[in-house]
Scaffold this active site. Structure first.
Site, PDB file in Angstrom:
ATOM      1  N   ASP A 176      27.057 -71.379  62.691  1.00  0.00           N
ATOM      2  CA  ASP A 176      26.672 -71.647  63.489  1.00  0.00           C
ATOM      3  C   ASP A 176      26.579 -72.083  65.337  1.00  0.00           C
ATOM      4  O   ASP A 176      26.936 -71.502  65.362  1.00  0.00           O
ATOM      5  CB  ASP A 176      27.117 -73.247  63.189  1.00  0.00           C
ATOM      6  CG  ASP A 176      26.405 -74.477  63.238  1.00  0.00           C
ATOM      7  OD1 ASP A 176      25.221 -74.988  63.385  1.00  0.00           O
ATOM      8  OD2 ASP A 176      26.737 -75.109  64.717  1.00  0.00           O
ATOM      9  N   GLU A 214      22.894 -68.225  62.374  1.00  0.00           N
ATOM     10  CA  GLU A 214      21.988 -68.868  62.624  1.00  0.00           C
ATOM     11  C   GLU A 214      21.400 -68.666  64.221  1.00  0.00           C
ATOM     12  O   GLU A 214      22.196 -69.691  64.830  1.00  0.00           O
ATOM     13  CB  GLU A 214      22.098 -70.501  62.299  1.00  0.00           C
ATOM     14  CG  GLU A 214      20.759 -71.899  62.885  1.00  0.00           C
ATOM     15  CD  GLU A 214      21.976 -72.722  63.315  1.00  0.00           C
ATOM     16  OE1 GLU A 214      20.750 -73.524  63.015  1.00  0.00           O
ATOM     17  OE2 GLU A 214      22.722 -73.016  63.433  1.00  0.00           O
TER      18      GLU A 214
END
Length: 599
Positions: free
Chosen positions: A348, A378
């Site tokens: 993330d 990400e």
């Protein structure tokens, strides 16, 4: 004489009966045979982590297996023998390659059997196995089965494998600051739903035991499991986390920064008694008790980490210059793979984590785990050049990233009807010569596909066109979104595209010469040794409802094609040079056709 004759006749009957009994039962029992297997079809398609299973009528004493690709022997696989069942697992197969498997088995009676098969390694396909609204509001009422989500993933493992899903991106599986959190408010990375803390024992998705059972069920059908890890920040769970912290301004304040005790950490981390997560493990925080929240109150003696994007994003910003933090997260990463059974990570907000540490962490996990671990970051960077710069900044060969430029600059425009479709030939990271192998392509995810806009609007129109593009081209790892598949009634159409990807989307891919503003076409030439592979893909941005016809070189002469999507009913027959008059409908909902050979 009569007695002797009767005895002779009786003996003859006994011999005949014995022969008949032997023919009926003895041969079957003595001869070693395959009674069940998943490699008996003429053309067997496997995902990259499938298990070859063969069941015999006898218990197997010894078995040998040889796997070759283009006469080169493959050594990296596991062979197991359990009674009358043998399995070959952990196959590292390259998508689109054809493998020969040679199997020699012998039983305790001395019977032997040789088996030879050809296997086609199928294209990998990722699914994001959750969405933001999961088990909330109306979704909780309509889909109550999603409350025990780990159990549901295990129950659907065979269904997902059967349509070609080879990899699942799990939601964050660790304990977060409150039970209803989606998983991004990290509290204890080591508690996977095992301890009573932060308001519950289970996480939003289930218990640690249910998680491990789900992973095992997925592995049994050849599906990999990826952990969604939040490295950037932590969030406290309550007043027990309050302490006095020194600020870089010289002031002192109260903040929720003392994250101890952490019960999962205490059980599994080797150095849990040597140090604790308090303000020293963080660079700064947004919320100070009794003060206005700021975007990053820096602590005394701290500097923001050297990340690609601005280090501070939210909550308790983890300090990656702290050697204790660096050590723990390396050990945790190896534990997730080796002990829990995951096969990779989705990382993330990776651009907000120190780049040099990310490089070290990726290398450590890869070198200290028993698998070829997968990593996708990400990095929400919406231009290809910036995404390439980020990849260069981390500089690790195993890191892939989501192709945000493809979605932002092309799929959003196609949704709105303003894209020059011919530009799809150079769209996104997936068409970048330098980094196309780093691209994980997607249409929507838990952030972009929310019911209520927070970051961007979802792809609400021409979504099948976007999926057709990412699923059937040669490069990129495509991702299917759980919410599209199960909640938004796209399963039937996506299953057709997944079938095309699994069975036909092989061989070199190439652009056609007559793409234009409203129509994009693309050809997969197929594999020479498997003639019924290959396809012609067409997508339209038009709205007139009529048909667009394009003369396209399919690479297959004198071949009949049909549209596997059923959006066009008629068939196309190519000429001696492989050209055919292929069609697509100019329509938002049905403007996607995939022409495949008639078998």
């Amino acid at each position: 004489m009569k007695v002797k004759t009767i005895r002779k006749q009786m003996n003859l009957l006994i011999v005949l009966f014995t022969i008949i009994l032997f023919l009926l039962t003895g041969c079957k029992q003595d001869k070693l045979m395959v009674v069940d297997s998943n490699i008996l079809d003429d053309k067997v398609i496997l995902s990259s982590l499938s298990t070859v299973k063969v069941e015999f009528n006898h218990e197997i004493k010894q078995v040998e297996a040889i796997i070759k690709e283009k006469q080169v022997e493959i050594k990296d696989f596991d062979l197991s023998n359990e009674g009358n069942k043998i399995s070959i697992s952990n196959l590292s197969l390259e998508a689109g390659s054809v493998y020969q498997i040679f199997l020699k088995a012998s039983d305790k009676q001395g019977n032997s059997l040789n088996l030879k098969k050809e296997l086609l390694a199928s294209n990998p396909t990722l699914m994001q196995a959750f969405y933001w609204e999961l088990d909330k509001g109306e979704y909780a009422k309509k889909y109550p089965e999603e409350h025990n989500f780990w159990q549901l993933l295990g129950q659907r493992s065979e269904e997902l494998a059967s349509v070609g899903i080879s990899e699942l991106w799990f939601p964050p599986a660790n304990k977060v600051h409150e039970p209803i959190d989606e998983g991004y408010g990290t509290y204890d990375l080591w508690d996977l739903g095992e301890f009573d803390q932060a308001g519950s024992i289970r996480t939003k998705y289930g218990t640690k035991e249910e998680l491990e059972e789900a992973i095992d069920s997925l592995h049994q059908v050849g599906i990999k499991a990826y952990y969604d890890v939040v490295f950037n920040h932590r969030i406290a769970a309550g007043n027990q986390n309050l302490e006095v912290v020194p600020l870089a301004t010289g002031e002192k304040a109260k903040a929720y920064t003392k994250l101890s005790p952490l019960k999962g950490r205490e059980k599994y981390y080797s150095r849990s008694q040597e140090w604790q997560w308090d303000w020293r493990a963080f660079d700064g925080v947004d919320h100070l008790v009794g003060r206005e929240s700021l975007k990053g109150n820096l602590f005394l003696g701290k500097d923001w980490d050297d990340s690609y994007a601005k280090d501070y994003l939210m909550a308790l910003d983890v300090d990656y210059e702290n050697e204790n933090v660096r050590h723990e997260l390396k050990e945790w990463g190896a534990w997730i793979i080796n002990e829990i059974g995951f096969d990779g990570f989705r990382i993330d907000t990776i651009q907000h984590t120190e780049s040099e540490y990310m490089k070290q962490w990726l290398s450590y996990v890869q070198e200290n785990t028993e698998k070829k671990t997968f990593f996708v970051g990400e990095a929400w960077i919406r231009n290809t050049m910036g995404l390439n710069f980020f990849l260069y900044d981390v500089n690790h060969p195993d890191l892939t990233v989501f192709d945000f430029p493809l979605r932002k600059n092309y799929f959003e425009k196609m949704r709105d009807g303003s894209l020059n479709m011919a530009a799809l030939s150079r769209a996104g990271l997936v068409n970048n010569r330098r980094s196309s192998n780093k691209a994980v392509t997607f249409v929507d995810n838990h952030d972009t596909g929310r019911d209520h806009k927070e970051y961007t609007y979802p792809i609400t129109k021409r979504k099948y066109q976007a999926y057709t593009y990412i699923l059937l081209r040669e490069t990129g790892l495509p991702m299917v979104y759980w919410k599209d598949y199960y909640q938004d009634n796209m399963k039937s159409g996506l299953d057709k595209l997944l079938e095309a990807r699994s069975h036909y989307a092989y061989g070199p891919g190439r652009e056609v010469e007559n793409n234009d503003r409203d129509t994009y076409s693309y050809v997969r030439e197929g594999l020479k040794n498997i003639p019924d592979t290959g396809l012609v893909m067409m997508i339209s941005q038009g709205t007139s409802g009529d048909l667009t016809t394009k003369r396209i070189d399919s690479g297959k002469s004198n071949t009949e094609f049909y549209d596997i999507t059923a959006n066009i009913e008629e068939r196309v027959v190519t000429d001696e040079e492989g050209y055919g008059e292929f069609k697509v409908r100019n329509d938002e909902n049905t403007g996607w056709s995939v022409w495949v050979p008639v078998i």
